[in-house]
Scaffold this motif. Sequence first.
Motif, mmCIF file in Angstrom:
data_model
loop_
_atom_site.group_PDB
_atom_site.id
_atom_site.type_symbol
_atom_site.label_atom_id
_atom_site.label_comp_id
_atom_site.label_asym_id
_atom_site.label_seq_id
_atom_site.Cartn_x
_atom_site.Cartn_y
_atom_site.Cartn_z
ATOM 1 N N ALA A 31 5.178 -37.908 36.712
ATOM 2 C CA ALA A 31 4.670 -36.740 37.440
ATOM 3 C C ALA A 31 3.574 -36.067 36.612
ATOM 4 N N GLY A 32 2.465 -35.749 37.268
ATOM 5 C CA GLY A 32 1.349 -35.112 36.584
ATOM 6 C C GLY A 32 0.306 -36.093 36.080
ATOM 7 N N GLU A 33 0.633 -37.385 36.116
ATOM 8 C CA GLU A 33 -0.315 -38.406 35.652
ATOM 9 C C GLU A 33 -1.301 -38.749 36.766
ATOM 10 N N TYR A 34 -2.546 -39.014 36.384
ATOM 11 C CA TYR A 34 -3.577 -39.371 37.356
ATOM 12 C C TYR A 34 -3.631 -40.887 37.526
ATOM 13 N N VAL A 35 -3.764 -41.312 38.788
ATOM 14 C CA VAL A 35 -3.926 -42.727 39.106
ATOM 15 C C VAL A 35 -5.422 -42.964 39.298
ATOM 16 N N ARG A 36 -6.032 -43.734 38.420
ATOM 17 C CA ARG A 36 -7.472 -43.954 38.430
ATOM 18 C C ARG A 36 -7.842 -45.136 39.321
ATOM 19 N N LEU A 37 -8.703 -44.880 40.292
ATOM 20 C CA LEU A 37 -9.087 -45.919 41.244
ATOM 21 C C LEU A 37 -9.711 -47.114 40.555
ATOM 22 N N ASP A 38 -10.733 -46.876 39.734
ATOM 23 C CA ASP A 38 -11.455 -47.974 39.089
ATOM 24 C C ASP A 38 -10.531 -48.764 38.171
ATOM 25 N N GLN A 39 -9.692 -48.048 37.462
ATOM 26 C CA GLN A 39 -8.776 -48.691 36.522
ATOM 27 C C GLN A 39 -7.786 -49.582 37.252
ATOM 28 N N LEU A 40 -7.232 -49.067 38.350
ATOM 29 C CA LEU A 40 -6.254 -49.822 39.119
ATOM 30 C C LEU A 40 -6.913 -51.010 39.817
ATOM 31 N N ALA A 41 -8.135 -50.819 40.326
ATOM 32 C CA ALA A 41 -8.862 -51.913 40.983
ATOM 33 C C ALA A 41 -9.122 -53.044 39.996
ATOM 34 N N ALA A 42 -9.501 -52.698 38.777
ATOM 35 C CA ALA A 42 -9.756 -53.714 37.757
ATOM 36 C C ALA A 42 -8.472 -54.434 37.370
ATOM 37 N N GLU A 43 -7.383 -53.687 37.267
ATOM 38 C CA GLU A 43 -6.108 -54.278 36.876
ATOM 39 C C GLU A 43 -5.607 -55.265 37.916
ATOM 40 N N LEU A 44 -5.757 -54.904 39.193
ATOM 41 C CA LEU A 44 -5.235 -55.738 40.275
ATOM 42 C C LEU A 44 -6.237 -56.767 40.765
ATOM 43 N N GLY A 45 -7.495 -56.621 40.363
ATOM 44 C CA GLY A 45 -8.509 -57.586 40.764
ATOM 45 C C GLY A 45 -8.923 -57.459 42.212
ATOM 46 N N VAL A 46 -8.924 -56.232 42.737
ATOM 47 C CA VAL A 46 -9.354 -55.992 44.118
ATOM 48 C C VAL A 46 -10.422 -54.904 44.115
ATOM 49 N N SER A 47 -11.066 -54.703 45.267
ATOM 50 C CA SER A 47 -12.100 -53.684 45.352
ATOM 51 C C SER A 47 -11.482 -52.295 45.411
ATOM 52 N N GLN A 66 -4.206 -34.983 45.920
ATOM 53 C CA GLN A 66 -5.602 -35.227 45.570
ATOM 54 C C GLN A 66 -6.223 -33.948 45.027
ATOM 55 N N GLN A 67 -6.676 -34.018 43.808
ATOM 56 C CA GLN A 67 -7.290 -32.871 43.151
ATOM 57 C C GLN A 67 -8.809 -32.995 43.228
ATOM 58 N N PRO A 68 -9.513 -31.942 43.673
ATOM 59 C CA PRO A 68 -10.977 -32.004 43.762
ATOM 60 C C PRO A 68 -11.601 -32.389 42.426
ATOM 61 N N HIS A 69 -12.478 -33.387 42.486
ATOM 62 C CA HIS A 69 -13.252 -33.852 41.321
ATOM 63 C C HIS A 69 -12.392 -34.485 40.232
ATOM 64 N N ARG A 70 -11.088 -34.648 40.493
ATOM 65 C CA ARG A 70 -10.231 -35.219 39.451
ATOM 66 C C ARG A 70 -9.473 -36.462 39.926
ATOM 67 N N GLY A 71 -9.277 -36.599 41.223
ATOM 68 C CA GLY A 71 -8.609 -37.784 41.744
ATOM 69 C C GLY A 71 -7.182 -37.530 42.174
ATOM 70 N N PHE A 72 -6.396 -38.601 42.170
ATOM 71 C CA PHE A 72 -5.027 -38.560 42.694
ATOM 72 C C PHE A 72 -4.031 -38.389 41.558
ATOM 73 N N VAL A 73 -3.140 -37.413 41.724
ATOM 74 C CA VAL A 73 -2.153 -37.115 40.697
ATOM 75 C C VAL A 73 -0.750 -37.338 41.259
ATOM 76 N N VAL A 74 0.153 -37.844 40.433
ATOM 77 C CA VAL A 74 1.527 -38.130 40.853
ATOM 78 C C VAL A 74 2.317 -36.825 40.961
ATOM 79 N N LEU A 75 2.983 -36.632 42.099
ATOM 80 C CA LEU A 75 3.815 -35.451 42.309
ATOM 81 C C LEU A 75 5.256 -35.722 41.878
ATOM 82 N N PRO A 76 5.991 -34.688 41.542
ATOM 83 C CA PRO A 76 7.396 -34.884 41.155
ATOM 84 C C PRO A 76 8.232 -35.401 42.322
#
Length: 226
Positions: A31-47, A66-76
């Motif tokens: 909880a509170g950690e951000y899920v990074r789009l680019d990082q996850l796309a690279a890890e999974l090998g998808v767009s 979804q936090q403005p200008h920060r991305g997606f954050v995990v909720l508790p």
Amino acid sequence: MSVPDFPARSQLSEDVARFVRKRIFNGDYAAGEYVRLDQLAAELGVSVTPIREALFGLRAEGLLDQQPHRGFVVLPVTQRDITDVSDVQAHIGGELAARAAAGITDDQLRELEDIQQQLESAYARDDEEAAVRLNHEFHRAINVAADSPKLAQLMYQITRYAPESVFPTVSGWPAKSTRHHRAVLAALAKRDGELARTAMAEHLAAGAVPMIEHLVERGVVNQDRM
């Protein structure tokens, strides 16, 4: 944690959502950690596109914000979340099982018995991936036999909020689930709607407490947070 070969599979956004959802319930995404789009796309090998679609879907489920200008954050995840989902599953699943008992064919019953045998074998060899898939097939077969597509679709939507992939790792759950499934099968074989309703409702409701205890141990759920 191994990464599945997503590029060879269809419905990428659903696959990605399932992958991220499992990480949340495993405690890999706190909880509170951000899920990074680019990082996850690279890890999974998808767009980035299916990644973004998946994260928007998980936001709709209440697992991400979804936090403005920060991305997606995990909720508790809260104890109340788990209990609420379990209670709704128990109500709808019980009704579907009762309807299935009224019209299930011998062929459908044999299919269910075969799936259950395969599921028990998967539990015995600690094949968690197969166990999750076969458990899903078991419940889906009952929902198909109920011949109530709208109600089954509601059940599918609710099930997306449940940490299905975690259940095989919950201490004592495979044995308990096996007993429950056998009770459901016995009720269906008797074509006893009320017995099937009770057996299925008890099965689906029984998972809440051990799941909460499991997630508390892993630090996914705060013990004091309802």
